[in-house]
Motif scaffolding. Sequence first.
Motif, PDB file in Angstrom:
ATOM      1  N   VAL A 512       0.864  -1.175   0.000  1.00  0.00           N
ATOM      2  CA  VAL A 512       0.000   0.000   0.000  1.00  0.00           C
ATOM      3  C   VAL A 512       0.899   1.223   0.000  1.00  0.00           C
ATOM      4  CG1 VAL A 512      -1.772   1.244   1.288  1.00  0.00           C
ATOM      5  CG2 VAL A 512      -1.717  -1.252   1.329  1.00  0.00           C
ATOM      6  N   VAL A 514       1.452   4.879   0.916  1.00  0.00           N
ATOM      7  CA  VAL A 514       0.892   5.930   1.763  1.00  0.00           C
ATOM      8  C   VAL A 514       1.871   7.088   1.796  1.00  0.00           C
ATOM      9  CG1 VAL A 514       0.082   6.527   4.062  1.00  0.00           C
ATOM     10  CG2 VAL A 514      -0.273   4.213   3.183  1.00  0.00           C
ATOM     11  N   GLN A 517       5.141   6.454   0.412  1.00  0.00           N
ATOM     12  CA  GLN A 517       5.941   5.397   1.015  1.00  0.00           C
ATOM     13  C   GLN A 517       5.286   4.032   0.776  1.00  0.00           C
ATOM     14  OE1 GLN A 517       8.614   5.422   3.366  1.00  0.00           O
ATOM     15  NE2 GLN A 517       9.012   7.624   3.141  1.00  0.00           N
ATOM     16  N   ILE A 519       4.145   0.590   1.933  1.00  0.00           N
ATOM     17  CA  ILE A 519       3.927  -0.064   3.238  1.00  0.00           C
ATOM     18  C   ILE A 519       3.401  -1.470   2.956  1.00  0.00           C
ATOM     19  CG2 ILE A 519       2.575   0.034   5.379  1.00  0.00           C
ATOM     20  CD1 ILE A 519       4.002   2.554   5.347  1.00  0.00           C
ATOM     21  N   ARG A 522       0.336  -6.256   4.818  1.00  0.00           N
ATOM     22  CA  ARG A 522       0.223  -7.066   6.029  1.00  0.00           C
ATOM     23  C   ARG A 522       0.178  -6.197   7.286  1.00  0.00           C
ATOM     24  NH1 ARG A 522       2.957 -12.091   7.626  1.00  0.00           N
ATOM     25  NH2 ARG A 522       3.326 -11.939   9.846  1.00  0.00           N
ATOM     26  N   VAL A 524      -0.890  -3.093   7.393  1.00  0.00           N
ATOM     27  CA  VAL A 524      -2.190  -2.410   7.392  1.00  0.00           C
ATOM     28  C   VAL A 524      -3.229  -3.331   8.026  1.00  0.00           C
ATOM     29  CG1 VAL A 524      -3.978  -1.388   5.947  1.00  0.00           C
ATOM     30  CG2 VAL A 524      -1.569  -1.132   5.311  1.00  0.00           C
TER      31      VAL A 524
END
Lengths: 767, 254
Positions: A512, A514, A517, A519, A522, A524
């Motif tokens: 993901v 964000v 960045q 991320i 897992r 999240v």
Amino acid sequence: MKWTRWIVRHPWWTLLILTLATFVLMSRMGNLRVETDIGAALPKDLPVKRLYDMVGEKFPSKDVIFIALEARDRVFTPDVVQITDQFTDRLARVQGVYDVISPTNVSVIQGTEEGIEVVPALQADPRDPQVLETLKQRLLASDFVGNLVSKDEKAFGLLVLLKKTAVNKKVAAEILSLTDSLRSATSLQVYATGRPVLEYLLAKGLGRDVHVFFTLVILVVIAILALSFRSFRGVLLPFTVVIVSVLWTFGFMAWVGIPFSHSTEFLPVLLISIGIADGIHILHMYYHLRKRFTDKKELVLETMRQLNLPVIMTSLTTAVAFLALGFAGFTSLKQLGISVAFGVLVAMVFSLVFIPAMLAILPLPKRAIQETQLRWLHKALAGFGRQLILHKGLVTVIMGVVVLFFVLGIPKIKVENFTIENFPKNHEARRAYELISAHFSGPEVVTAVIRGRGPGALKEPALLKEMDAFKSHLLKDPAVGNVTGLQDLIKRMNQVLHGGDPQEYRIPDSIVVVEGQPIPGREVVAQYLALYQLSSRPGQLERMVTPDYDMARMDIFIKDGRRTTIKRIDTYAKEFIRQDFQHAEEVDLTGAPEILLTVNDMVVSGQTRSIFLSLFLVFLLVVIAFRSVSAGFYGIIPLTFALLVNFGLMGYLGIYASLENMVTSNIAIGVGVDYMIHFIHRFRRFYKATQGNVLEATVQTMDTSGVAILLNALAVAIGFATIMASMFRAVSQMGFLISVAMISTCVAALTFLPVLLSILKPKFLSR
Amino acid sequence: MQGMIWLLGFLIGASPDSVAQQIMWRVYNRPSFQDMHAQITMTLIDPNGTQRVRKMETWSKKDPKTGETKMLIKFMEPADLRGTAFLIYQHKDREDDMWFYLPALRKTKRLAASGKSGAFMGSDFSNYDIGGGEYEDWNYRLLREEDLDGIPCWVIEALPKSPDVEKKSGYSKEIRWVNKENDLVVRTDHYDRSEMLYKRTVVKDAVQIQGIWFERVIEATDLDSGHRTVMEFTDIRVNQGLPDDLFSIRALGR
């Protein structure tokens, strides 16, 4: 014969020994266990059962009870909501209940202007219109429709999750009494269903059945004995034999640890119906020979001289046919088989020991059996025998047609099982099941167990996405009402944390981005879960995933528990599991419907195996008895005919092949072979006496053994017909099938056998 | 005001129940720290011995005027929760305010939840056990006095004053063992809503810091499943004048 002499000489000692033995065996009867768990019928190493037990170990709750509250008009009124809320609370206080999910207490996850809220759907007094409106919107907005609220807004659904440690039967009983009192205290219709409820009602009904059967069979037996002998001893002696054999068998079960279960509860009826035959034969002979004797001990000795062997022979074959049940693959059937075999042998011993001892004590009866009593029957059968032999060609053709007719019915047999259909049409269990099936996601639950690759695997978006796809796949089947699991929660959390955007109702991606960045998805997911866990009611997450996140369960709610439906969904689900679950270590299906499915599959193979085995064993015994291999075939060919009739009937009448019906064939073989033995035995005597005149031998055999066989078969058939009084369809059908089997084996013995013997004239007849 | 009530109770007489009320009143109103920092290690232990460790750092501060507490919790372990933080303003007369920060989304949000009976992070402690209890929630009755592991204790039964308390706590009854010497509850037996004993919390170690007793190691056991959680406080620092700024919403994500 030595023992009969001893018995007749020392009848009082004999009785004393029997009484002592009875006390010894009954001393531990208090230890007799009652086993109501249907699952206990299954072999312990059955994978689907092991998995089911494992679900109970890994997750806090295994079984579910469904409750529906139906209002006259709409459920969204202050009254109905308040009653529902109070009832939810009451259910939560029942011992053994893990959690209750109801329209008032269900955790609703929503976005707010500043953040998110995780709150119960009903937060304040429903008499406040604002509160009621909020509740309504919350419930109608999300996927609660069809699960907690019916589409027509006329009924609320509640899910009662049972603790794994709960005694399901007790919880079901208490919940049913709560629903009863709610029904009488309010204007609501209240329904409860689910496996624990059905099993409880089934056990309760069967318990009542057993009393009814027992009373009926005793009355039938007394009536038959009274009509046959018209004397006190004629009733008392055979009756004592069967009652004692039942008591001994219970004592035996207590000693070896066989519980009283769904299978063994038919034992008294089985034993009484089968065990009575020996006593009838002995007393029949006793009265028959009465005229020729003036000394009572001589009369007893002669009676037993003629009958010791046939009684032993027929009892052994019956016992052996029941022992073959042990190879059907079901623990409870094996236990039933062993217990009945034991009981039959006890009845044999008592017939050979107790009856002569008593007869040696009692004074000589005043009268003999009136030879004229059933003269018409003797005449009719003898005449029938004559016609059979005179038209043996035609008879053979007719028999061929009959066999063909029934054989054609066999492919129509459905291996089906639908527990709810066993209840009478208007039974509350059936109405509850149908309502919940029609308005909610469904009363049957199949559980998919998803094992990830190690701890934390269930936080991986890739696996969660597969679970989500699995759900969509399953929902394509019209009988699947809903699929619950971790994936829905994650999607919901993702949505509310993204301002409620419907596009965000999805599993986060593996990476993901964000604020520029990357991320790991897992993380999240892990944080969603932590947030949810802190804010929801206890046990919500634990119900879906293990604390280590290495295993998850998805509950598949199904609208009907018909074997064919479950089988279809099972196949459909496994197709997906094989091809599309790339990120799971293993995915398996379990739950009560899956176990029943396995049981049904085992019924077919188990039944075939146990039939062939018992035919083979009976064959061996007949071969030994007549010291002739061909005699063995004459013993089992008519039995095969009777079995074909039975299976053909099942096909034509739409009687499902079920666990209950498995016993039928063994009873047919075990009891039916007695008729063959009696017939062949007598036929051979007359055959030799008339120097091979088959017509004369047939007529004579019909006149003597034929009548006895017919009366015996009728008595046993009437005994088993008592089971038809059951309120449950499958049980009642079993009674019907056994009764028919008794008649068809008897018909086979009285038609098939003489025609075969007279056409083929086997060598053993003249030996 | 509360002192007055206590005094009144004392004067009216010492029926066993009022003795129990007094004891529990003292328990709830033991002197406490103005502020506190600690590392918490929570060890979750399966019946078969498998252990999982959660670590977090907490800061709390009491408002001397209102007596209300603000608390900040930051997760350190497991790794995928590192940085996840919760800020809680406890209120005496209304629902607590709560905010959270999820580092994975870089988001701070307000959380409205009313699940006090919920398990704290999958442990055997419920949110209610950890900080939701109020003196006023329960009716107390002195059952007996007995020694528990050599410590003289009062044994007090606590019954929920209202169905709401039963609902929010998840308990239909608690039996509490109160150490006579320092008014610490050293053991509590929790009864679930079907009135079955199902959980036991035991204080394994208590320390005196600046004259105030503090439960340093507490163990909760689910008696149904045999699952246990041990919560241990280390690096305890008290009354060091933590700035109010530490408990601001903006500071959550830092």
